[in-house]
Structure formats: C-alpha cells, structure tokens
Motif scaffolding. Structure first.
Motif, PDB file in Angstrom:
ATOM      1  N   GLU A 168      57.861  23.841  66.271  1.00 29.18           N
ATOM      2  CA  GLU A 168      56.443  23.997  66.485  1.00 29.18           C
ATOM      3  C   GLU A 168      56.168  24.631  67.852  1.00 29.18           C
ATOM      4  OE1 GLU A 168      54.253  20.714  64.738  1.00 29.18           O
ATOM      5  OE2 GLU A 168      53.222  20.646  66.662  1.00 29.18           O
ATOM      6  N   GLU A 180      55.135  17.456  72.979  1.00 24.49           N
ATOM      7  CA  GLU A 180      54.099  17.511  71.962  1.00 24.49           C
ATOM      8  C   GLU A 180      53.171  16.295  72.110  1.00 24.49           C
ATOM      9  OE1 GLU A 180      53.371  20.433  69.614  1.00 24.49           O
ATOM     10  OE2 GLU A 180      55.419  20.217  70.354  1.00 24.49           O
ATOM     11  N   ASP A 181      53.776  15.158  72.426  1.00 24.32           N
ATOM     12  CA  ASP A 181      53.005  13.929  72.603  1.00 24.32           C
ATOM     13  C   ASP A 181      51.971  14.081  73.712  1.00 24.32           C
ATOM     14  OD1 ASP A 181      54.337  12.582  70.653  1.00 24.32           O
ATOM     15  OD2 ASP A 181      55.649  11.459  72.012  1.00 24.32           O
ATOM     16  N   GLN A 182      52.413  14.664  74.837  1.00 21.51           N
ATOM     17  CA  GLN A 182      51.488  14.840  75.966  1.00 21.51           C
ATOM     18  C   GLN A 182      50.339  15.766  75.586  1.00 21.51           C
ATOM     19  OE1 GLN A 182      54.376  16.154  78.840  1.00 21.51           O
ATOM     20  NE2 GLN A 182      54.032  14.340  80.119  1.00 21.51           N
ATOM     21  N   PHE A 211      49.159  16.491  72.595  1.00 23.97           N
ATOM     22  CA  PHE A 211      48.243  15.904  71.608  1.00 23.97           C
ATOM     23  C   PHE A 211      47.370  14.841  72.265  1.00 23.97           C
ATOM     24  CE2 PHE A 211      47.365  12.632  68.303  1.00 23.97           C
ATOM     25  CZ  PHE A 211      46.395  13.352  67.629  1.00 23.97           C
ATOM     26  N   TYR A 212      47.973  14.065  73.137  1.00 20.90           N
ATOM     27  CA  TYR A 212      47.214  13.020  73.840  1.00 20.90           C
ATOM     28  C   TYR A 212      46.035  13.635  74.593  1.00 20.90           C
ATOM     29  CZ  TYR A 212      46.615   8.686  76.595  1.00 20.90           C
ATOM     30  OH  TYR A 212      46.145   7.541  77.177  1.00 20.90           O
TER      31      TYR A 212
END
Ligand SMILES: Nc1ncnc2c1ncn2[C@@H]1O[C@H](COP(=O)(O)OP(=O)(O)O)[C@@H](O)[C@H]1O
Ligand SMILES: [Mg+2]
Lengths: 494, 250
Positions: A6, A441-443, A445-446
């Motif tokens: 991604e 990706e987590d950061q 999206f957060y």
C-alpha cells in the motif's frame, strides 16, 4: 492489501508539487565569458579591485586545483561536471553601490518577497528610513547572484564595532582581518571544491564581532542563484573575538533551471577564547524534478575552529533542497573545554541524493561534541550520514555523543549511516546511537481519523521526528523550517 | 441517523464482516459485544475508512450521506470519531499540538474559523481537568510512554475536545483498572447527549455497568447474532459466547 504494498503504491502515485520558487528575475547581468583560466581569475579580482595578495592567493589555489581530482568517495552519482562550461562571474548591473534599500532595484526586492523572506525581515527591508526606533531581530545581507547588493542595519551594528558586510567590501575595509583569517580554517589546498572556491569565489558575507560584544540581532543572509549557468562560489568568514557571541542565519532558494548548477561555497568560522558562534542554515535549493532533472549540485565546505578556551561553535542545518548535497559542517575543537555541536535535518525526496554529516576533531582537553542527525528519505531518494569523530592524543577527557536517526517514507528510498571513530586518547568517551524507522500506516490512519489530511499528517509526524533539531533554530527560522519540512515532502504519500 | 445495511467487508481476500445491519439514532448508545476475532475492530475501521478493507456489499447512510464514499479525514470532520483499541504513538509531537492541529483541520474543512492558541486552551482546559489529565501529560508526545490507562484517557480527552456526532469506542475498557475505568466512563457519560450517538465495543460487560447502553448487540462470525436491551449483556456474562458457537467466556 498488505501495508507495505500500500505504501509503495502511495509513493508511486506521487505527484511532485511544482517548485514554488521557480522564477527568474530580469536584471541585466554583467557576465564573464564561460570557462575557467587565469584570465578569468584576474578578471574577477580586478572587478573587485582586490589587493595583490588576494589575487596571488587565488592563483595559487587555481594552480593547486588543476592538480586535484574531483572526489568520488561520497555515495553520490551524477554525470561529469564540465568546469569549463560555466560562467564564473555575473553581477547585476548598477550605477553605483546603493546607500540604502531605496536605491536597490525593485525587481530584487520583489524577488525577496517571492522568496518568502519572513515578514519581519521584509518589514526591515521596507522600513529602513521610518523604523529607526525599533530594534529588529534580523539583519539581512542579501547576496544576489555573486555580488552583495543590500545590507541593512549596518549602522546600528557599526556602533557596536560589529562588522557585517560583503566579503569583497571587507577586503577593503579591514584587510588585516581578512588576510589573517581567510583560509585559516579551510586552507586553499583543502579539497577539490574548496580549492575551486578559493580560486574563483565572487562574494559572500563577512562578520567580525569584537571582544566582549554580544551581537544584538540574528545576522542573516539569503543566497539565491539567479544566473543561468552561473557557478556559485560564495565565501563566508565569521570571526568571533574573545568573549563575543553571534547567531548567524543562512537561508537559500533558487529559481528553476534545466541545467544542473554547481554550487561550491566555503564557510569559515573562528571562535576565540570564550566566544560562541551559532550558525543556522535552511537550504531549499531547487532539487530537480521528479525524475531528477535539473536541480542544484551543492558541494559545500563548512568548518569552524574553536581556537580559544571555552569557545563554542554550533551548526544547525535543515537541508531540503538540491539535487545533490555534499556537506559536512565541522568543528575543530582546539581550545581547552571548547564545544562543538551539529544538529541536522536532511530531507531527500524523489531522486535527490545527499551525503552529509559532520566532523568533530577533538584537540584540546575536555572538549565536548554533540551530533544529532535526523535523515528523512522519501520517493527514490538516497541519503548517507557520514560522520567523523576524531580524538587526538592530547584531548584528555574528550566526550562525544552522536544520535543518528533515519525515517523512511515508502520502500524505494534508502538511508545509510557511516560513522568513523578514531580515538587516540583512552580517557575519551564516545557514544553512538542510531535508529531507523518508517512512518507507519497506523500513524497515518490515526492522524487522518483525527481530521488531518494525509500530507498534513506526514508533515506533523516528520516535524515530530525532527523536533530535537528544529528547536535549536532561532524562532523566526524555526517556523519557516517547519513549513519547509511539510512542503518538501508533499506528495510523498497519497 | 446512522444506518448500516448488509455490510460485507474483506481483508486480504478473507471475508470478515458478513452482512451487518445496524441502525443508530441520535442520542442512542449501542454496545457491540463479541468474542475475540469476531470482527469488532474491523467494523470500527470500516466505518472510519481505514485503507486495506474492501467493502464487497452493503451501505452506510450517515445522516443522509454515503459514508463509505468519504475519505477518513472527511468522515472525521463530519463528526465521526473512533477511540482506538490501540492508540498510536507519535514521537516528538506534543499532545496539545496534535489536538490543536486536529481540531483546526476539522474546523477548516467545515468552513469554520480556526481556534487561536487562547481559544484552544480555554476549550481544552475544562475537559482535561475532568479526565484527571495533567498539563504535563498534555505536553508529552502523543501516547509516547503513556500507560495503558493514560492512553485510553487520552483517547477520551480527544473525543471530548473534538465533540463528535458519532463516537465509536473500540475496547476502551481493555487494560484499565477499576479506577481508570470509572474515570473514562465518567468522561464518556459526560458526553452523552440527545444529539450524540455512540457505539461502544467491548469484550466484557463490565464497562456496561458504567456506560449503560440503550441496546446491546452480539457480534460473532461477522454477523450480529442477537440484539436486545442492557440485560443481554448480563446474560452474556453468565453464559459466555457458547450459544454463538464460540467457546469463550464474556
Ligand atoms: N489486516 C488483516 N489481515 C488479515 N486478517 C485480519 C486483518 N485484520 C484483522 N484480521 C482478521 O479479521 C478477524 C477480525 O479481527 P478484528 O476485527 O480485529 O476482531 P475483534 O476486534 O473482534 O477482536 C480476525 O480473524 C483477524 O485475524
Ligand atoms: Mg478488536
């Protein structure tokens, strides 16, 4: 979809934001013919009405340079540079040297406006006559192409005995200082690019802070490359006499050009007993397009000598521009208890390449150095941190701490860390820490869940990553630098 | 009103949500309970718009809008808030900086004026106090070095500051001791209002003693298996999820 593919897709979907400062100012130039030879050097020297000793110094440098080879050890790749296919002198045509900014070409002032020189400084530029009572935070010595054309607040500084002017002017104004210190930190034989600079340097800034004087404002230079095919060879010399303090800001942008432009500046700093020099740079030269076409080749030699006891030199740099950056601001810690610092943020995007770092040479006793390097790579960019910490036998009790962090955006870029450590004194303490991380990706999206657009999220995360360095910048510069961090990474995801 | 209709979603080709139907009216608090791996977090991510989830069927009508057509940051600006099961650390970014960027990004998107430093401070001060968060916590980098309880309190603070229309709380109770749980629940209860809808996701019914829901739904195998009032939570506590073909206690 797996997170990594991604990210890769996002990076591939990259659209380069047009370089904001890609414009040219139409000012008639007086250009020397292309090529590099003794005649050109004599021409430059004559133009500047230089004393004989300086011409001879240039010519000696030129002789040395002819016998030198371009260095190929940095982790950089670029086509051969034809040193004969460039102009070595270009001066904006002017009737006489302007006495105040009113006499400066309005085109030039417009250029500064477009460059986004901070409002504060624009106010200073505009208010030379009306605002005497207000004490500005920044004095600007504008280097336009190769000749200094505007210098503000000289009078105020002169009262304190501070000399802040173009180096070509200093040659006439205080020849003994220039003669004593020019080349004393970076000798004309130092390295290929510095030697070339010594032969052909056109202009740059000169600063002298007298004994016990604390310079009351940030001194600032905005460099700008404006002439097609004009090599830029600035030469800056800053001397802080005993017990003095100065903070100097250097900021640069350049207009868009197709041909690669060579830039080989030399900056020399000298700090005597108990003196402190803080030198901050925000470098935002044209990095080339997303395919790496165009852009500045930036080969800089920056070195500071802590000659006196308890002296301190601190380099802070935010490097977001140039196609190629080759730069190692260094400190020679000669005086006992002297301190060297290097705080660096380097951002490379698309096909930018940077080989940058520092050298800390510990000579005196109880000398201390701190290195904090933050490298951010996106797109297909490559970045190398190259740092040398050298402890000489007499450097009893020397200490170094190095922190080297890399942040990768996407998976087609690279970050490399090359620390060299040479210790010849057993009492020395050297610490080296290095980390590599990715924006997750987590950061992202957060942040987006909290309402931030992806680009703003990247900017926020990267600014957080660079915080330790950005907080070392003077206030007015820090705000600009934070914006620049965001701008230079625009399109690196999403 | 939020209407989820026959929602199917796959991750890496594997179907996780297999037809979710759920309607939440303004002011209602719905609880979703379910065993581990039943798709609770997946549902919250799909509603918040996380990438990597493919919606294969179904729709979500969010106050008259097609929620699934919006980017995550657009959903946020439209008042959708997700309190994360695992709040993310952002080194070097102060909590206040993050909150201020968030609130102003949303305001800008909605065409409202941005808050200046003073207005922002005024806005967050009362909420910070209520959640027992110190100024020191606000200055620290987002979630970096926070205990589990502090992270969850921080999520609740963000929710209080951003004043969402629809809040999804994904296992906000996990990792909390009873005191921390009470603080967080008080914070959440203070936000209950006739205009605000909530979806409280939890594995254990304990949380629902403090945040009392209007409706309870059991999610298992990617579908809502049963719906009822708050008494359903107590029943689950007694019998576990066995009835739904899962050998695990609630
Ligand atoms: N990124 C992913 N890739 C593959 N499978 C996933 C991914 N995320 C979740 N799953 C799977 O989806 C199912 C539901 O997970 P989740 O929604 O996290 O459940 P819960 O929150 O109810 O514990 C689990 O079987 C989990 O393994
Ligand atoms: Mg979960």
């Amino acid at each position: 979809m797996a997170a990594s593919t991604e990210t890769a897709d996002q990076v591939r979907a990259f659209t380069e934001k047009e370089y904001e400062y890609g414009f040219t100012t139409d000012i008639e130039s007086e250009v020397a013919p292309k090529g590099l030879n003794e005649d050109i050097i004599r021409f430059i020297s004559a133009k500047k009405e230089e004393p004989e000793w300086l011409l001879e110094w240039r010519l000696r440098a030129f002789q040395a340079w002819k016998a030198m080879e371009e260095p190929h050890w940095p982790a950089l790749t670029y086509g051969p540079i034809d040193y004969q296919d460039a102009h070595y002198y270009a001066a904006p045509k002017m009737k006489a040297k302007p006495k105040s900014l009113d006499e400066v070409d309005p085109e030039l002032l417009k250029t500064y406006a477009k460059l986004g020189i901070p409002l504060k400084e624009q106010a200073i530029l505009a208010g030379v006559e009306g605002t005497e009572g207000q004490s500005p935070a920044v004095a600007v010595d504008a280097v336009f192409d190769s000749v200094s054309v505007a210098t503000t607040y000289k009078a105020k500084l002169e009262e304190m005995g501070i000399i802040f002017c173009a180096i070509s002017e200093a040659v006439h104004k205080c020849p003994e200082l220039v003669r004593k210190y020019l080349g004393s930190v970076v000798p004309y034989t130092d390295n290929f690019f510095a030697t070339l600079n010594s032969a052909v340097f056109t202009d740059g800034s000169f600063v002298y802070i007298p004994k016990g004087v604390r310079c009351p404002m940030e001194l600032s230079t905005y460099f700008r490359i404006n002439q097609a095919n004009t090599g830029q060879f600035e030469r800056t010399l800053i001397i802080a006499d005993e017990g003095s303090y100065v903070s100097y800001l250097e900021g640069c942008t350049a207009p868009k050009r197709d041909e690669n432009q060579l830039h080989a500046a030399v900056v020399e700093l000298v700090a005597l007993d108990n003196a402190t020099i803080k030198y901050s740079t925000v470098q935002n030269w044209y990095p080339g397009d997303e395919n790496g076409v165009g852009g500045i080749y930036n080969f800089v030699t920056k070195r500071g000598a802590c000659r006196g006891v308890n002296s301190k030199i601190s380099w802070t740099q935010v490097e977001t521009g140039s196609a190629i950056t080759w730069k190692y601001p260094s400190c020679i810690l000669q005086g006992d208890n002297s301190v060297g610092e290097f705080y660096s943020v380097a951002i490379t995007n698309n096909r930018q390449q940077a080989d940058t770092g520092t050298k800390m040479i510990h000579i005196g006793r109880n000398t201390r150095s701190t290195i904090v390097s933050k490298g951010i790579s996106a797109g297909k960019a490559q970045q190398t941190y190259r740092g040398l910490v050298k402890i000489l036998p007499k450097a009893e009790g020397a200490r170094n701490h190095t922190q080297c962090d890399s942040l990768l955006i996407g998976d087609q870029c690279g970050a490399h860390t090359v620390p060299y450590i040479e210790s010849r004194n057993r009492s020395a303490r050297i610490e080296h820490e290095a980390t590599t991380a990715k924006i997750s990706e987590d950061q992202l999206f957060y942040c987006r869940q909290r309402g931030l657009a992806e680009e703003d999220a990247v900017s926020l995360i990267v600014n957080g990553f660079c915080k330790e360095v950005l907080k070392e910048l003077p206030m007015e510069f820090a705000v600009e630098a934070q914006k620049l961090v965001g701008i230079s990474l625009e399109g690196s995801v999403g | 009103m939020i209407e989820i209709k026959n929602l199917h979603a796959t991750v890496d080709g594997k179907e996780i949500l297999k037809g979710i139907d759920l309607t939440i009216r303004p002011g209602e608090v719905h609880a979703i309970m379910g065993p581990n791996g039943s798709g609770k977090s997946t549902l919250s991510y799909v509603l918040a718009g996380r990438e990597g989830y493919e919606i294969t069927k179904g729709s979500v009508n969010y106050f008259g809008q097609d929620l699934l057509a919006l980017e995550p940051e657009e959903r946020a600006a439209e008042g959708l808030f997700l309190a994360f099961q695992y709040p993310v650390e952002i080194p070097g970014v102060a909590n206040t900086t993050f909150l201020k960027s968030a609130i102003n990004a949303m305001r800008k998107r909605r065409g409202e004026s941005e808050l200046d430093a003073m207005q922002f401070l005024k806005h967050i001060r009362a909420k910070t106090k209520q959640l027992g968060m110190t100024d020191e916590m606000l200055k620290r980098a987002v979630n970096v070095g926070f205990s589990g309880g502090e992270k969850k309190r921080n999520e609740t603070l963000q929710m209080a500051v951003l004043e969402p229309k629809f809040a999804i709380l994904d296992e906000t109770d996990s990792g909390l001791d009873i005191d921390a749980l009470k603080i967080v629940a008080d914070g959440v209860n203070a936000l209950r209002s006739p205009e605000r809808s909530m979806l409280v996701i939890t594995h254990y019914q304990r949380l629902l003693d403090y945040i009392v829901p209007d409706y309870v739904h059991v999610l298992a195998h990617g579908r809502i298996q049963r719906s009822g009032g708050k008494e359903l939570a107590l029943e689950l506590e007694k019998n576990g999820y066995k009835e739904f073909g899962v050998d695990e206690a609630a």
